[in-house]
Design a protein around this motif. Sequence first.
Motif, PDB file in Angstrom:
ATOM      1  N   ALA A   5      -2.558   6.278 -14.517  1.00  0.00           N
ATOM      2  CA  ALA A   5      -1.796   7.335 -13.856  1.00  0.00           C
ATOM      3  C   ALA A   5      -1.491   6.944 -12.424  1.00  0.00           C
ATOM      4  O   ALA A   5      -2.260   6.255 -11.767  1.00  0.00           O
ATOM      5  CB  ALA A   5      -2.598   8.639 -13.873  1.00  0.00           C
ATOM      6  N   LEU A   6      -0.355   7.435 -11.929  1.00  0.00           N
ATOM      7  CA  LEU A   6       0.010   7.118 -10.545  1.00  0.00           C
ATOM      8  C   LEU A   6      -1.012   7.662  -9.565  1.00  0.00           C
ATOM      9  O   LEU A   6      -1.174   7.128  -8.486  1.00  0.00           O
ATOM     10  CB  LEU A   6       1.383   7.703 -10.225  1.00  0.00           C
ATOM     11  N   GLY A   7      -1.671   8.753  -9.943  1.00  0.00           N
ATOM     12  CA  GLY A   7      -2.685   9.271  -9.041  1.00  0.00           C
ATOM     13  C   GLY A   7      -3.720   8.226  -8.712  1.00  0.00           C
ATOM     14  O   GLY A   7      -4.302   8.217  -7.638  1.00  0.00           O
ATOM     15  N   LEU A   8      -4.002   7.328  -9.657  1.00  0.00           N
ATOM     16  CA  LEU A   8      -4.919   6.222  -9.400  1.00  0.00           C
ATOM     17  C   LEU A   8      -4.191   5.043  -8.794  1.00  0.00           C
ATOM     18  O   LEU A   8      -4.632   4.445  -7.821  1.00  0.00           O
ATOM     19  CB  LEU A   8      -5.602   5.815 -10.708  1.00  0.00           C
ATOM     20  N   LEU A   9      -3.054   4.724  -9.368  1.00  0.00           N
ATOM     21  CA  LEU A   9      -2.317   3.555  -8.889  1.00  0.00           C
ATOM     22  C   LEU A   9      -1.879   3.711  -7.457  1.00  0.00           C
ATOM     23  O   LEU A   9      -1.810   2.746  -6.697  1.00  0.00           O
ATOM     24  CB  LEU A   9      -1.085   3.326  -9.769  1.00  0.00           C
ATOM     25  N   PHE A  10      -1.548   4.942  -7.049  1.00  0.00           N
ATOM     26  CA  PHE A  10      -1.026   5.165  -5.714  1.00  0.00           C
ATOM     27  C   PHE A  10      -2.075   4.935  -4.634  1.00  0.00           C
ATOM     28  O   PHE A  10      -1.753   4.847  -3.465  1.00  0.00           O
ATOM     29  CB  PHE A  10      -0.486   6.591  -5.580  1.00  0.00           C
ATOM     30  N   VAL A  11      -3.333   4.852  -5.018  1.00  0.00           N
ATOM     31  CA  VAL A  11      -4.367   4.627  -4.007  1.00  0.00           C
ATOM     32  C   VAL A  11      -4.286   3.218  -3.457  1.00  0.00           C
ATOM     33  O   VAL A  11      -4.166   2.998  -2.269  1.00  0.00           O
ATOM     34  CB  VAL A  11      -5.765   4.906  -4.593  1.00  0.00           C
ATOM     35  N   ALA A  12      -4.335   2.248  -4.328  1.00  0.00           N
ATOM     36  CA  ALA A  12      -4.242   0.853  -3.873  1.00  0.00           C
ATOM     37  C   ALA A  12      -4.043  -0.042  -5.073  1.00  0.00           C
ATOM     38  O   ALA A  12      -4.762   0.062  -6.055  1.00  0.00           O
ATOM     39  CB  ALA A  12      -5.497   0.425  -3.122  1.00  0.00           C
ATOM     40  N   VAL A  13      -3.063  -0.889  -4.986  1.00  0.00           N
ATOM     41  CA  VAL A  13      -2.851  -1.903  -6.012  1.00  0.00           C
ATOM     42  C   VAL A  13      -2.594  -3.207  -5.297  1.00  0.00           C
ATOM     43  O   VAL A  13      -1.670  -3.325  -4.511  1.00  0.00           O
ATOM     44  CB  VAL A  13      -1.657  -1.557  -6.922  1.00  0.00           C
ATOM     45  N   GLY A  14      -3.408  -4.215  -5.541  1.00  0.00           N
ATOM     46  CA  GLY A  14      -3.204  -5.503  -4.905  1.00  0.00           C
ATOM     47  C   GLY A  14      -2.008  -6.207  -5.493  1.00  0.00           C
ATOM     48  O   GLY A  14      -1.775  -6.167  -6.691  1.00  0.00           O
ATOM     49  N   ALA A  15      -1.231  -6.844  -4.637  1.00  0.00           N
ATOM     50  CA  ALA A  15      -0.077  -7.600  -5.116  1.00  0.00           C
ATOM     51  C   ALA A  15      -0.555  -8.811  -5.901  1.00  0.00           C
ATOM     52  O   ALA A  15      -1.349  -9.597  -5.416  1.00  0.00           O
ATOM     53  CB  ALA A  15       0.781  -8.046  -3.939  1.00  0.00           C
ATOM     54  N   VAL A  16      -0.065  -8.924  -7.125  1.00  0.00           N
ATOM     55  CA  VAL A  16      -0.495 -10.034  -7.963  1.00  0.00           C
ATOM     56  C   VAL A  16       0.608 -11.064  -8.123  1.00  0.00           C
ATOM     57  O   VAL A  16       0.408 -12.102  -8.723  1.00  0.00           O
ATOM     58  CB  VAL A  16      -0.952  -9.525  -9.348  1.00  0.00           C
ATOM     59  N   ALA A  17       1.803 -10.744  -7.620  1.00  0.00           N
ATOM     60  CA  ALA A  17       2.888 -11.717  -7.667  1.00  0.00           C
ATOM     61  C   ALA A  17       2.895 -12.503  -6.368  1.00  0.00           C
ATOM     62  O   ALA A  17       2.268 -12.131  -5.385  1.00  0.00           O
ATOM     63  CB  ALA A  17       4.217 -11.000  -7.864  1.00  0.00           C
ATOM     64  N   SER A  18       3.600 -13.601  -6.384  1.00  0.00           N
ATOM     65  CA  SER A  18       3.725 -14.407  -5.179  1.00  0.00           C
ATOM     66  C   SER A  18       5.158 -14.881  -5.053  1.00  0.00           C
ATOM     67  O   SER A  18       5.606 -15.696  -5.853  1.00  0.00           O
ATOM     68  CB  SER A  18       2.777 -15.610  -5.231  1.00  0.00           C
ATOM     69  N   ALA A  19       5.865 -14.313  -4.096  1.00  0.00           N
ATOM     70  CA  ALA A  19       7.249 -14.704  -3.850  1.00  0.00           C
ATOM     71  C   ALA A  19       7.481 -14.622  -2.350  1.00  0.00           C
ATOM     72  O   ALA A  19       7.216 -13.593  -1.735  1.00  0.00           O
ATOM     73  CB  ALA A  19       8.214 -13.791  -4.596  1.00  0.00           C
ATOM     74  N   THR A  35       0.785   9.615   4.072  1.00  0.00           N
ATOM     75  CA  THR A  35      -0.158   9.608   2.968  1.00  0.00           C
ATOM     76  C   THR A  35       0.640   9.608   1.673  1.00  0.00           C
ATOM     77  O   THR A  35       1.273  10.598   1.317  1.00  0.00           O
ATOM     78  CB  THR A  35      -1.082  10.841   3.024  1.00  0.00           C
ATOM     79  N   GLN A  36       0.681   8.467   1.028  1.00  0.00           N
ATOM     80  CA  GLN A  36       1.390   8.298  -0.238  1.00  0.00           C
ATOM     81  C   GLN A  36       2.861   8.731  -0.163  1.00  0.00           C
ATOM     82  O   GLN A  36       3.294   9.685  -0.809  1.00  0.00           O
ATOM     83  CB  GLN A  36       0.687   9.070  -1.348  1.00  0.00           C
ATOM     84  N   SER A 349       6.391   2.030   0.398  1.00  0.00           N
ATOM     85  CA  SER A 349       5.166   1.395  -0.065  1.00  0.00           C
ATOM     86  C   SER A 349       4.087   2.466  -0.098  1.00  0.00           C
ATOM     87  O   SER A 349       3.451   2.758   0.921  1.00  0.00           O
ATOM     88  CB  SER A 349       4.777   0.243   0.874  1.00  0.00           C
ATOM     89  N   ILE A 350       3.901   3.047  -1.279  1.00  0.00           N
ATOM     90  CA  ILE A 350       3.042   4.221  -1.366  1.00  0.00           C
ATOM     91  C   ILE A 350       1.582   3.887  -1.081  1.00  0.00           C
ATOM     92  O   ILE A 350       0.848   4.697  -0.512  1.00  0.00           O
ATOM     93  CB  ILE A 350       3.206   4.898  -2.746  1.00  0.00           C
ATOM     94  N   GLY A 351       1.149   2.683  -1.437  1.00  0.00           N
ATOM     95  CA  GLY A 351      -0.244   2.314  -1.230  1.00  0.00           C
ATOM     96  C   GLY A 351      -0.591   2.045   0.217  1.00  0.00           C
ATOM     97  O   GLY A 351      -1.735   2.223   0.639  1.00  0.00           O
ATOM     98  N   THR A 352       0.406   1.615   1.026  1.00  0.00           N
ATOM     99  CA  THR A 352       0.141   1.310   2.436  1.00  0.00           C
ATOM    100  C   THR A 352       0.573   2.438   3.363  1.00  0.00           C
ATOM    101  O   THR A 352       0.366   2.350   4.571  1.00  0.00           O
ATOM    102  CB  THR A 352       0.864   0.020   2.858  1.00  0.00           C
ATOM    103  N   GLY A 353       1.196   3.485   2.809  1.00  0.00           N
ATOM    104  CA  GLY A 353       1.590   4.625   3.629  1.00  0.00           C
ATOM    105  C   GLY A 353       2.744   4.338   4.569  1.00  0.00           C
ATOM    106  O   GLY A 353       2.814   4.920   5.653  1.00  0.00           O
ATOM    107  N   ALA A 354       3.661   3.456   4.162  1.00  0.00           N
ATOM    108  CA  ALA A 354       4.738   3.052   5.072  1.00  0.00           C
ATOM    109  C   ALA A 354       6.076   3.021   4.352  1.00  0.00           C
ATOM    110  O   ALA A 354       6.153   2.798   3.143  1.00  0.00           O
ATOM    111  CB  ALA A 354       4.446   1.674   5.658  1.00  0.00           C
ATOM    112  N   ILE A 355       7.119   3.239   5.122  1.00  0.00           N
ATOM    113  CA  ILE A 355       8.471   2.887   4.713  1.00  0.00           C
ATOM    114  C   ILE A 355       8.747   1.535   5.354  1.00  0.00           C
ATOM    115  O   ILE A 355       8.663   1.390   6.583  1.00  0.00           O
ATOM    116  CB  ILE A 355       9.513   3.916   5.174  1.00  0.00           C
ATOM    117  N   ARG A 356       9.054   0.555   4.540  1.00  0.00           N
ATOM    118  CA  ARG A 356       9.255  -0.799   5.036  1.00  0.00           C
ATOM    119  C   ARG A 356      10.741  -1.158   5.034  1.00  0.00           C
ATOM    120  O   ARG A 356      11.540  -0.563   4.305  1.00  0.00           O
ATOM    121  CB  ARG A 356       8.441  -1.807   4.212  1.00  0.00           C
ATOM    122  N   ARG A 357      11.061  -2.137   5.859  1.00  0.00           N
ATOM    123  CA  ARG A 357      12.470  -2.483   6.099  1.00  0.00           C
ATOM    124  C   ARG A 357      12.632  -4.001   6.015  1.00  0.00           C
ATOM    125  O   ARG A 357      11.946  -4.749   6.716  1.00  0.00           O
ATOM    126  CB  ARG A 357      12.880  -1.976   7.481  1.00  0.00           C
TER     127      ARG A 357
END
Length: 568
Positions: A5-19, A35-36, A349-357
């Motif tokens: 569930a997003l309720g869990l995923l939204f807490v923190a998910v480590g990036a597993v891709a590399s680009a 906050t999220q 970026s819901i896990g980091t609490g930011a809007i990124r640009r």
Amino acid sequence: MRKLALGLLFVAVGAVASAQLPAGFTDTAYVSGFTQPTAFAFGPNGKMFVTQKRGPISVVQGGSIVSTFTTIDCTYNSERGVLGIALDPDFDNFPYVYVYYTTNAASLNPPATPKNRVSRFTANGNVVVPGSETILLDLIPSDAGNHNAGCIRFGLDGKLYIATGDGGSNHANSQDLSNLAGKILRINKDGSIPSSNPYFGSLSARNEIFCYGLRNPFRFSIRPGTNTLYIGDVGESTWEEVDIGAAGGNFGWNTYEGPTNVSGFITPQFYYMHTPTLSASITGGCFVTGKRFPPLYNGSYFYGDYIRGIIRRVTFTAGNAYIADFDFTTAGSPVDFGEGPDGALYYSSIGTGAIRRIVYKTTLSGLTLNPTSVPGGIRSRATITLDNPAPAAGALINLTSTTGATVPATIKIPGGGTSVTFNVETATRTTSSSATITATRLGVTKQATLTLTPTVDAHFVSQNVPTTMIVGHQYTVSVTMHNAGYTTWTHAGGYRLLAFNPSGTNRWGIDRMFIPSNVSVAPDDMFTFNGTVTAPSTPGTYNFQWRMLLNSVGTFGMPSDNVVVTVN
């Protein structure tokens, strides 16, 4: 979105891709401290409205949070919460903010159990008008807490499009036209139903339905310049897909996911398979068309994979057919995308609490002159270089020069180019000096100095050239030139007379005549060049002409008269 569930995923998910971001791009936090953050929408004057899963909606300007617009009473467990936002297309005259959220007991007119709804709020500057909430669409299923979808966007037709998930527990909802789950819905700004909807007037199908057969269309976008929907639908265990919206279209869930050739179902235009060891969850993206990215990237569709922690790009034809896809950059928990008014790519970026640009920038890397020293009246050539290819809109360079030289006020490096060359004009002069050429772009300045020497010039006086010759024979010729400039001609200074053929036919047996080493031709003096030429080996009619030449400058002054020579 899927499985967890997003309720869990939204807490923190480590990036597993590399680009790694391509050269020239940067990815930075535009605004942090949420906050999220789930979704965002751009308003006038550079404003941005940002939703947070648990209820707050913030107004951002200039990269800072300037106010809390409102806080919505919502249910936010699992994948529920405040999930989508859109502003009225004519926000200056109709300051309406549209929000998709999951109700709770404190919500306006709360249903008995949590449901998803679309409401309209009225803005007064950066805050909501109290009591202005108007429910436009209600009782959208949220049966299990997940698969709520929640994206809302206005189309070019002025209609509000709404993405709904299948509710999480009854996947057959998506094929059932009597409910709102697993669909893209289409309503008017006031909540009424457009008569152009595919099921308008039906007694058995919900009239709000635009297309259906979707599992959890977590973000869609509308291709700029068109009213075509690109729908990112989260798969169950095999495929993630991007579907091209079509009125009345059926995208197959829960009968199938991914590509199909089954009659009556629309196959996705782009799709990718889950790996055996890594689940995946697409976040539908957006097109970047503002020409602030390089031509290779401009016009691409950028989307995210939440679990893989990556942003990728896809190219499509003008007819919405898939061409190719590429990794773009690693990204932490992307859940919404949008192209900003500045042409940058923004994502939540819901896990980091930011809007990124993500922006692309080129920097002036050089300004060179060739030659670096010229006599007055002779032009030089300047070359400007960038460290990376210019964006699709081109790179505009501002130019200035001190006294003694003239340059264009501006010059543009075309999209994808890394350099541009332009003329530096100089005026006639009697003394030596210098001029400074300055190029400026985005706060970066490059300069080059052009040395200016006294003017060189030459006037033709007379010549003695036979007009009839015999094949292969040698003949004496003489040419008298007048030094009409401000420099002295000498052998050591690199002055000589150059033969050339204005008609482009065969050259003569000699092409230069030199000033003797013990001779100086002062300004306003005349000098006669003497030499021999060998007639061509083939009979015919030939041209004969001369012009002064100076090392590092090239030819200058008036050429001699053309002589037509007949060779027998």
